[in-house]
Write a protein that holds these residues in place. Sequence first.
Motif, PDB file in Angstrom:
ATOM      1  N   ALA A  69      -7.674   1.327 -13.424  1.00 17.21           N
ATOM      2  CA  ALA A  69      -6.278   1.524 -13.016  1.00 17.21           C
ATOM      3  C   ALA A  69      -6.107   1.275 -11.521  1.00 17.21           C
ATOM      4  CB  ALA A  69      -5.816   2.933 -13.368  1.00 17.21           C
ATOM      5  N   VAL A  70      -7.061   1.719 -10.737  1.00 13.60           N
ATOM      6  CA  VAL A  70      -6.978   1.489  -9.295  1.00 13.60           C
ATOM      7  C   VAL A  70      -6.944  -0.016  -9.009  1.00 13.60           C
ATOM      8  CG1 VAL A  70      -8.266   1.704  -7.117  1.00 13.60           C
ATOM      9  CG2 VAL A  70      -8.011   3.688  -8.630  1.00 13.60           C
ATOM     10  N   LEU A  71      -7.799  -0.760  -9.689  1.00 11.91           N
ATOM     11  CA  LEU A  71      -7.815  -2.214  -9.498  1.00 11.91           C
ATOM     12  C   LEU A  71      -6.515  -2.864  -9.964  1.00 11.91           C
ATOM     13  CD1 LEU A  71     -11.462  -2.995 -10.641  1.00 11.91           C
ATOM     14  CD2 LEU A  71     -10.567  -2.961  -8.304  1.00 11.91           C
ATOM     15  N   ALA A  72      -6.081  -2.510 -11.168  1.00 13.74           N
ATOM     16  CA  ALA A  72      -4.866  -3.111 -11.723  1.00 13.74           C
ATOM     17  C   ALA A  72      -3.645  -2.739 -10.897  1.00 13.74           C
ATOM     18  CB  ALA A  72      -4.673  -2.664 -13.173  1.00 13.74           C
ATOM     19  N   HIS A  73      -3.508  -1.468 -10.595  1.00 16.09           N
ATOM     20  CA  HIS A  73      -2.342  -1.007  -9.846  1.00 16.09           C
ATOM     21  C   HIS A  73      -2.334  -1.583  -8.440  1.00 16.09           C
ATOM     22  CE1 HIS A  73       0.296   2.075  -7.888  1.00 16.09           C
ATOM     23  NE2 HIS A  73       1.011   1.749  -8.951  1.00 16.09           N
ATOM     24  N   ARG A  92      -5.899   0.582 -19.127  1.00 20.45           N
ATOM     25  CA  ARG A  92      -6.012  -0.123 -20.413  1.00 20.45           C
ATOM     26  C   ARG A  92      -5.501  -1.563 -20.336  1.00 20.45           C
ATOM     27  NH1 ARG A  92      -5.353   5.213 -22.540  1.00 20.45           N
ATOM     28  NH2 ARG A  92      -7.321   5.756 -23.534  1.00 20.45           N
ATOM     29  N   MET A  93      -4.777  -1.903 -19.274  1.00 20.35           N
ATOM     30  CA  MET A  93      -4.413  -3.309 -19.083  1.00 20.35           C
ATOM     31  C   MET A  93      -5.675  -4.127 -18.840  1.00 20.35           C
ATOM     32  SD  MET A  93      -0.892  -3.365 -16.858  1.00 20.35           S
ATOM     33  CE  MET A  93      -1.633  -2.713 -15.398  1.00 20.35           C
ATOM     34  N   VAL A  94      -6.660  -3.519 -18.173  1.00 24.83           N
ATOM     35  CA  VAL A  94      -7.901  -4.205 -17.831  1.00 24.83           C
ATOM     36  C   VAL A  94      -8.973  -3.977 -18.896  1.00 24.83           C
ATOM     37  CG1 VAL A  94      -9.716  -4.392 -16.072  1.00 24.83           C
ATOM     38  CG2 VAL A  94      -7.356  -3.935 -15.380  1.00 24.83           C
ATOM     39  N   LEU A  95      -9.028  -2.742 -19.391  1.00 24.83           N
ATOM     40  CA  LEU A  95     -10.049  -2.363 -20.377  1.00 24.83           C
ATOM     41  C   LEU A  95      -9.356  -1.793 -21.617  1.00 24.83           C
ATOM     42  CD1 LEU A  95     -12.464  -0.493 -17.917  1.00 24.83           C
ATOM     43  CD2 LEU A  95     -12.709  -2.835 -18.770  1.00 24.83           C
ATOM     44  N   PRO A  96      -8.814  -2.638 -22.467  1.00 19.58           N
ATOM     45  CA  PRO A  96      -7.976  -2.169 -23.577  1.00 19.58           C
ATOM     46  C   PRO A  96      -8.668  -1.251 -24.575  1.00 19.58           C
ATOM     47  CG  PRO A  96      -8.249  -4.560 -23.666  1.00 19.58           C
ATOM     48  CD  PRO A  96      -8.915  -4.085 -22.423  1.00 19.58           C
ATOM     49  N   SER A  97      -9.956  -1.353 -24.742  1.00 25.48           N
ATOM     50  CA  SER A  97     -10.663  -0.532 -25.729  1.00 25.48           C
ATOM     51  C   SER A  97     -11.357   0.681 -25.119  1.00 25.48           C
ATOM     52  CB  SER A  97     -11.705  -1.377 -26.462  1.00 25.48           C
ATOM     53  OG  SER A  97     -11.073  -2.444 -27.123  1.00 25.48           O
ATOM     54  N   GLU A  98     -11.307   0.794 -23.813  1.00 26.77           N
ATOM     55  CA  GLU A  98     -12.033   1.876 -23.126  1.00 26.77           C
ATOM     56  C   GLU A  98     -11.388   3.224 -23.400  1.00 26.77           C
ATOM     57  OE1 GLU A  98     -14.809   3.672 -21.641  1.00 26.77           O
ATOM     58  OE2 GLU A  98     -14.985   1.554 -21.094  1.00 26.77           O
ATOM     59  N   GLN A  99     -12.217   4.249 -23.574  1.00 29.79           N
ATOM     60  CA  GLN A  99     -11.744   5.613 -23.800  1.00 29.79           C
ATOM     61  C   GLN A  99     -12.193   6.580 -22.704  1.00 29.79           C
ATOM     62  OE1 GLN A  99      -9.565   6.405 -26.219  1.00 29.79           O
ATOM     63  NE2 GLN A  99      -9.587   4.223 -26.701  1.00 29.79           N
ATOM     64  N   ARG A 100     -13.197   6.209 -21.936  1.00 30.22           N
ATOM     65  CA  ARG A 100     -13.732   7.114 -20.919  1.00 30.22           C
ATOM     66  C   ARG A 100     -12.784   7.193 -19.727  1.00 30.22           C
ATOM     67  NH1 ARG A 100     -19.452   4.202 -21.373  1.00 30.22           N
ATOM     68  NH2 ARG A 100     -17.942   2.542 -21.723  1.00 30.22           N
ATOM     69  N   ALA A 142      -1.614  10.083 -17.532  1.00 26.41           N
ATOM     70  CA  ALA A 142      -1.368   9.163 -18.649  1.00 26.41           C
ATOM     71  C   ALA A 142      -0.984   7.765 -18.172  1.00 26.41           C
ATOM     72  CB  ALA A 142      -0.291   9.725 -19.576  1.00 26.41           C
ATOM     73  N   ALA A 143      -0.152   7.686 -17.141  1.00 23.73           N
ATOM     74  CA  ALA A 143       0.245   6.370 -16.626  1.00 23.73           C
ATOM     75  C   ALA A 143      -0.954   5.642 -16.016  1.00 23.73           C
ATOM     76  CB  ALA A 143       1.366   6.513 -15.611  1.00 23.73           C
ATOM     77  N   SER A 144      -1.831   6.393 -15.365  1.00 21.13           N
ATOM     78  CA  SER A 144      -3.035   5.782 -14.798  1.00 21.13           C
ATOM     79  C   SER A 144      -3.952   5.272 -15.904  1.00 21.13           C
ATOM     80  CB  SER A 144      -3.783   6.783 -13.924  1.00 21.13           C
ATOM     81  OG  SER A 144      -2.985   7.137 -12.813  1.00 21.13           O
ATOM     82  N   TYR A 145      -4.128   6.071 -16.937  1.00 16.38           N
ATOM     83  CA  TYR A 145      -4.950   5.613 -18.060  1.00 16.38           C
ATOM     84  C   TYR A 145      -4.338   4.362 -18.698  1.00 16.38           C
ATOM     85  CZ  TYR A 145      -7.181  10.229 -17.800  1.00 16.38           C
ATOM     86  OH  TYR A 145      -7.849  11.356 -17.389  1.00 16.38           O
ATOM     87  N   ALA A 146      -3.020   4.337 -18.816  1.00 17.14           N
ATOM     88  CA  ALA A 146      -2.349   3.166 -19.395  1.00 17.14           C
ATOM     89  C   ALA A 146      -2.572   1.929 -18.527  1.00 17.14           C
ATOM     90  CB  ALA A 146      -0.863   3.446 -19.573  1.00 17.14           C
ATOM     91  N   LEU A 164       0.830  -1.209   0.000  1.00 17.03           N
ATOM     92  CA  LEU A 164       0.000   0.000   0.000  1.00 17.03           C
ATOM     93  C   LEU A 164       0.864   1.259   0.000  1.00 17.03           C
ATOM     94  CD1 LEU A 164      -2.892  -1.003   2.433  1.00 17.03           C
ATOM     95  CD2 LEU A 164      -2.996  -0.739  -0.047  1.00 17.03           C
ATOM     96  N   ALA A 165       1.898   1.272   0.841  1.00 17.44           N
ATOM     97  CA  ALA A 165       2.798   2.434   0.878  1.00 17.44           C
ATOM     98  C   ALA A 165       3.493   2.607  -0.469  1.00 17.44           C
ATOM     99  CB  ALA A 165       3.816   2.272   1.999  1.00 17.44           C
ATOM    100  N   GLY A 166       3.959   1.495  -1.032  1.00 14.86           N
ATOM    101  CA  GLY A 166       4.624   1.558  -2.335  1.00 14.86           C
ATOM    102  C   GLY A 166       3.691   2.019  -3.438  1.00 14.86           C
ATOM    103  N   ALA A 167       2.443   1.581  -3.388  1.00 15.68           N
ATOM    104  CA  ALA A 167       1.463   1.993  -4.401  1.00 15.68           C
ATOM    105  C   ALA A 167       1.209   3.489  -4.337  1.00 15.68           C
ATOM    106  CB  ALA A 167       0.160   1.221  -4.207  1.00 15.68           C
TER     107      ALA A 167
END
Length: 141
Positions: free
Chosen positions: A60-64, A44-52, A37-41, A14-17
């Motif tokens: 990103a919160v889930l993936a990170h 996109r690991m989870v939702l590759p086609s998402e634009q919103r 931009a890094a958060s959006y990227a 958690l501290a590292g995140a």
Amino acid sequence: MTGWLVRDAVAGGLAGAIVGGAPSTLHALLTGRDPLAASYAAGRMVLPSEQRPARLLAAAVLAHGALSLGWAVPIAAATPPRRAALFGAAAGLAVAALDLGVVGRRIPAIRALPQGAQVADHVAYGVVVALVCARRRVRRG
């Protein structure tokens, strides 16, 4: 897995995140890039086609979070009692090699990010995780 390892990994992860994204965010602000931009990227690991943006940030919160907690387990288990920061930096570089060099290069949004800043994020993450885990171990005796 023992209880102390799980607790150390969660605390360190958690501290590292929280701290780990500081280098790329600072780099983005200093170079006029989008600091999200890094958060959006990551989203996109989870939702590759998402634009919103809102959905990308939620993903990103889930993936990170998952990656940060997942990588914290081996770092917590292996952090030595001395030179934890050096170990954490090396661990962060190893994680960067896998995250950016193996997985990230297959994801255009991650590949497009400034790689030096992304490596710096990984190093910061590893250092923070290792320092938190080492400190917790010392406190336990």
